[in-house]
Design an enzyme around this catalytic site. Structure first.
Site, mmCIF file in Angstrom:
data_model
loop_
_atom_site.group_PDB
_atom_site.id
_atom_site.type_symbol
_atom_site.label_atom_id
_atom_site.label_comp_id
_atom_site.label_asym_id
_atom_site.label_seq_id
_atom_site.Cartn_x
_atom_site.Cartn_y
_atom_site.Cartn_z
ATOM 1 N N LYS A 27 1.361 -87.982 -79.310
ATOM 2 C CA LYS A 27 0.060 -87.340 -79.471
ATOM 3 C C LYS A 27 -0.890 -87.816 -78.367
ATOM 4 C CE LYS A 27 -2.787 -86.050 -83.418
ATOM 5 N NZ LYS A 27 -2.226 -84.730 -83.631
ATOM 6 N N ALA A 31 2.263 -70.181 -84.344
ATOM 7 C CA ALA A 31 1.523 -71.459 -84.410
ATOM 8 C C ALA A 31 0.924 -71.822 -83.049
ATOM 9 C CB ALA A 31 2.454 -72.573 -84.888
ATOM 10 N N ARG A 66 7.012 -85.067 -78.400
ATOM 11 C CA ARG A 66 5.757 -85.429 -77.721
ATOM 12 C C ARG A 66 5.053 -86.591 -78.419
ATOM 13 N NH1 ARG A 66 2.831 -85.740 -81.521
ATOM 14 N NH2 ARG A 66 1.566 -84.206 -82.627
ATOM 15 N N LYS A 96 19.552 -88.143 -82.613
ATOM 16 C CA LYS A 96 20.185 -87.840 -83.906
ATOM 17 C C LYS A 96 20.269 -86.333 -84.124
ATOM 18 C CE LYS A 96 19.011 -91.703 -86.769
ATOM 19 N NZ LYS A 96 20.394 -91.820 -87.228
ATOM 20 N N GLU A 111 -2.149 -69.585 -82.592
ATOM 21 C CA GLU A 111 -3.209 -69.964 -83.533
ATOM 22 C C GLU A 111 -3.839 -71.293 -83.109
ATOM 23 O OE1 GLU A 111 -4.832 -71.615 -87.396
ATOM 24 O OE2 GLU A 111 -3.372 -72.468 -86.034
ATOM 25 N N ASP A 116 1.350 -88.264 -87.203
ATOM 26 C CA ASP A 116 2.127 -87.516 -86.210
ATOM 27 C C ASP A 116 1.899 -88.051 -84.796
ATOM 28 O OD1 ASP A 116 -0.491 -86.601 -86.163
ATOM 29 O OD2 ASP A 116 0.066 -84.537 -85.682
ATOM 30 N N GLU A 136 6.948 -87.613 -87.080
ATOM 31 C CA GLU A 136 6.808 -86.362 -87.838
ATOM 32 C C GLU A 136 7.745 -85.323 -87.224
ATOM 33 O OE1 GLU A 136 3.169 -83.825 -89.517
ATOM 34 O OE2 GLU A 136 3.850 -83.172 -87.551
ATOM 35 N N ARG A 160 9.513 -81.377 -82.553
ATOM 36 C CA ARG A 160 9.511 -80.003 -83.063
ATOM 37 C C ARG A 160 10.881 -79.387 -82.816
ATOM 38 N NH1 ARG A 160 4.574 -77.239 -81.039
ATOM 39 N NH2 ARG A 160 3.630 -78.539 -82.653
#
Ligand code: 0O2
Length: 224
Positions: free
Chosen positions: A61, A167, A59, A36, A170, A88, A155, A93
């Site tokens: 999890k 991110a 991905r 989509k 971190e 998630d 998610e 992403r």
């Protein structure tokens, strides 16, 4: 076609068969949502002659990450708890060049008839204390099986390349220190998060200036 179910309607029991069923559903949901999003990106290219998306990562999890998340929240590791409390399990992403693209995409995703948006977390307007910035949407997508339809959660995280860079680093640090990084490192990360916001704002401004200058040149050319 049979009845519409949510994944949480089933009590699957533990064991390899349940795990395989679940991962099959989440993998199918990832494929649906990724397709989509790719179509939206292609349509955008068709209409506006540019792609808002730099890249997409999908991905499932990892099992150790599921166990850690459940433990962090005080739940024992079971397939039912995973379905009900880990939102998630399937993650997409989407990385964009500009902050404005994030909101355009979120709006386009929200308008898809067969997706249900369950929740939105705007960590760009309201960053986390860590400095984390990203736009999160929790959606369900129907997976059409031979005899029934199962709404499955995905998610979606949408962020700029600079936010993604921050991110990733971190995340590595968080895992390296198991959530107890020395204070000066956390402080430096928060400072870098501010720099990321400045960079994103500056790049957006620059892009707008480039588009304007390009349009002005075209006008000059056609006036000659
Ligand atoms: P991992 O290891 O990346 O999988 P919810 O149940 O949805 O209400 P949750 O899951 O905490 O609560 O939701 P949220 O805030 O949307 O976070 C989901 C994911 O976003 C996290 O998954 C991270 O991938 C990312 N994320 C959230 N906060 C941070 C942060 O401060 N830094 C970084 N680098 N990533 C973050 P996990 O399972 O926590 O981690």
């Amino acid at each position: 076609m049979g009845k519409d179910f949510a994944l949480g309607d089933f009590r699957l029991g533990e064991g390899v068969d349940s795990w395989n069923t679940i991962t099959f559903l989440y993998k199918s949901a990832l494929k649906e949502v990724q397709t989509k999003v790719e179509i939206l990106n292609d349509e955008f290219q068709q209409v506006h002659q540019y792609n808002p998306i730099e890249y997409i990562k999908a991905r499932l999890k990892a099992p150790e990450s599921i166990v850690k998340k459940l433990r962090r929240r005080g739940y024992e590791s079971s397939i039912d708890n995973m379905i009900n409390y880990v939102n998630d399990m399937a993650g997409i992403r989407i990385v964009c060049s500009f902050t404005s693209d994030i909101y355009k995409l979120a709006e386009m995703i929200g308008r898809q008839n067969d997706l249900t948006v369950i929740s939105v977390k705007d960590y760009i307007k309201h960053p986390k204390d860590s400095g984390y910035k990203s736009y999160h949407m929790l959606v369900t997508v129907p997976i059409f099986l031979s005899d029934r339809t199962i709404d499955t959660k995905v998610e979606i995280q949408i962020r700029t390349m600079a936010m993604d860079f921050w991110a990733s680093l971190e995340h590595k640090i968080y895992y390296k220190f198991e959530g107890n990084a020395p204070e000066y490192i956390s402080r430096d990360l928060r400072e870098c998060s501010g720099i990321v916001s400045m960079l994103d704002a500056k790049m957006l401004q620059l892009n707008e200036a480039i588009v304007e200058a390009g349009a002005a040149q075209e006008e000059d050319k056609s006036a000659v």
